[in-house]
Design an enzyme around this catalytic site. Structure first.
Site, PDB file in Angstrom:
ATOM      1  N   ASP A 209      22.275  21.777  -1.072  1.00  0.00           N
ATOM      2  CA  ASP A 209      23.033  23.018  -1.009  1.00  0.00           C
ATOM      3  C   ASP A 209      23.367  23.519  -2.414  1.00  0.00           C
ATOM      4  OD1 ASP A 209      24.764  24.927   0.655  1.00  0.00           O
ATOM      5  OD2 ASP A 209      26.237  24.094  -0.742  1.00  0.00           O
ATOM      6  N   GLU A 251      11.302   6.303  -4.152  1.00  0.00           N
ATOM      7  CA  GLU A 251      11.430   4.924  -3.667  1.00  0.00           C
ATOM      8  C   GLU A 251      11.290   4.852  -2.147  1.00  0.00           C
ATOM      9  OE1 GLU A 251      15.024   3.021  -4.903  1.00  0.00           O
ATOM     10  OE2 GLU A 251      14.926   3.851  -6.937  1.00  0.00           O
TER      11      GLU A 251
END
Length: 534
Positions: A209, A251
């Site tokens: 956001d 990851e």
């Protein structure tokens, strides 16, 4: 479920159809008047049949809900109004079993004033380490009675609030949403840990956001119109933050989509470099009027600004902050911001629906990813919320001149004959539904071959299964000025007619789908779109 067009599972996001869920208004599973995760779980078969690849949830975390959940008090706990963390984990797993990934919303610019950090900062007082996590400053003028600078708000109203000890704190949105100090290493560490927390629970991605607002000019210099750099929008330090985030996402093979509102296409593209965000919302397309020249220019500009960094475009017609598509396209273009909320603007819903159907096929035929806001597949218009029921802070901070965003957040209609259109509440939901809401109910549209829901289902199925969609390039075809015509890799053609006169179709082997019927001579009427097999 058929495999997506992307070449590998890791690239699913490059051409995905992602459905935005505003949890308060999607479906009520426990009957308390507020939508929740239990309600979403009951609708997973509906979403799978619709054919979406992922769900993006607006914040479901603990929050006072001053700004619809974008005032987060605890990122590691689900708000009791929506359910529990265990339910969220179960929803993520069940959605994945249905072939649907989950994207969560992170609000890094600010937290709630009920967040433990901010409460500690208020208690600790001026000069404390706790206040260094935010932007506390002494005021200007006699006795510090004036705010530290003149920064404009993202909402209406002031951006600084004074606390009893005399200091002021910064909030680009409401006073209940204090801005974090992203120059502080603890803020960066905390958010990287939050990312890991949700990736470890199985989410496929994160929507960021207000992604261009985090970093602030350390001097907090006054804003001067037209002077660059802006003191709190698109600061260069942001890119270091997102490179660090990208390391975390990689990851887990996670994906980012940023809410980035920038007029400069070159600076916009910087956020999409291979070591930063994967995608960012394309708001220019959302705000574009229903005019062929403007739409074509916006499409070309969007593809051009993404090309240098190899990022896919994202296309969206509506979200939880703007006027719904049917209502917006039912208005005449009067020159103001096309997505802006407005009181009393005349709307032709029949015209708006016809255009929204055509816009759906246009959007779903473009290269890249597509976001669909809940209820768009039902053709919902903007609802008129009585003033005494309005909850959006934008309305109140504007002094009542802005109607706010509640009109696009009204609870969905599921069953026409059920109380409150089958939203799930025995009593009235948190926002009232219009009297005509049952006419848009999903069960009523389910068996109607001409309904908006049927159109979306067919379009998403074809987009997934017919060669030519996905990441293949777009090439414009010769056409009249008010007609948009393009081919996707010479396999599929999309034609949208915005002219008053019917348009002849280019050579084709089959008609795959139309947003409305062709005329008696097989021509494409005004405000109608068609997909053709080349």
């Amino acid at each position: 479920m058929a495999a997506p067009h992307s070449e590998s599972a890791d690239d699913w996001w490059r051409d995905a159809v992602i459905y935005q869920v505003y949890p308060r208004s999607f479906a009520d599973g426990d009957g308390d008047g507020t939508g929740d995760l239990a309600g979403v779980r009951t609708k997973l078969p509906y979403l799978a049949e619709l054919g979406v690849d992922a769900l993006w949830f607006t914040p479901w975390y603990v929050s006072p809900l001053v700004d619809g959940g974008y005032d987060v008090a605890d990122y590691r706990t689900v708000d009791p109004a929506f359910g529990t963390l265990a339910e969220a984990e179960k929803l993520i797993a069940e959605a994945r079993e249905s072939g649907i990934r989950v994207i969560v919303d992170i609000v890094p610019n600010h937290v709630s004033d009920q967040h433990a950090w901010f409460r500690a900062a208020l208690e600790a007082g001026p000069g404390s380490p706790e206040r260094e996590l935010f932007h506390f400053r002494p005021g200007r003028g006699e006795n510090g009675r004036l705010p530290p600078n003149n920064w404009p708000s993202q909402f209406s109203g002031p951006t600084w609030t004074r606390v009893p000890d005399g200091e002021w704190y910064l909030h680009l949105f409401t006073p209940e949403q204090p801005d974090l100090n992203w120059a502080h290493p603890r803020v960066r560490q905390e958010h990287e840990e939050i990312l890991r927390f949700w990736f470890e629970r199985g989410v496929a991605g994160v929507r960021i956001d207000s992604a261009a607002l985090l970093a602030k000019d350390p001097a907090l210099a006054d804003f001067i119109e037209g002077v660059d750099p802006h003191p709190y929008i698109d600061q260069d330090e942001l890119h270091d933050i997102y490179r660090s985030w990208r390391t975390v996402a990689d990851e887990y093979r996670g994906v980012f989509v940023g809410e980035v509102w920038l007029p400069d296409s070159e600076r916009f593209a910087r956020y999409l470099r291979p070591d930063e965000l994967h995608t960012a919302f394309n708001f220019n397309f959302l705000a574009c009027p229903w005019r062929a020249d403007r739409l074509r220019r916006t499409i070309d500009d969007t593809l051009a600004e993404h090309a240098p960094v190899g990022a896919p475009a994202t296309w969206v017609l509506c979200n939880h902050d703007v006027t719904r598509t049917v209502t917006r396209y039912g208005r005449e273009d009067t020159g103001f911001d096309f997505a802006k909320k407005a009181f009393g603007t005349p709307t032709d819903l029949e015209l708006g629906t016809r255009r929204a159907r055509a816009a759906a096929l246009l959007t779903l035929a473009l290269p890249g990813a597509v976001y669909v806001y809940q209820g768009e597949e039902l053709g919902l218009p903007e609802a008129d919320v009585p003033l005494d029921r309005v909850q959006d802070p934008m309305h109140f901070r504007s002094g009542g001149t802005d109607p706010g965003r509640d009109g696009c957040r009204v609870p969905l209609p599921w069953v026409a004959s059920a109380p409150h259109s089958g939203f799930g509440s025995p009593g009235e939901p948190w926002l009232p539904q219009p009297e005509d809401w049952p006419t848009y109910a999903a069960d009523r549209q389910d068996a109607d071959p001409s309904s908006m829901l049927t159109l979306y289902r067919r379009a998403l199925r074809l987009r997934r299964t017919v060669p030519g969609f996905g990441n293949e390039p777009l090439a414009w075809l010769p056409s009249a000025p008010e007609v948009l015509a393009f081919t996707r890799d010479g396999a599929v053609t999309c034609v949208v007619n915005l002219a008053a006169e019917p348009a002849e179709l280019p050579a084709h082997t089959d008609v795959l789908l139309t947003s409305g019927p062709l005329d008696e001579r097989g021509r494409l009427p005004q405000d109608t779109a068609v997909w053709l097999l080349d």
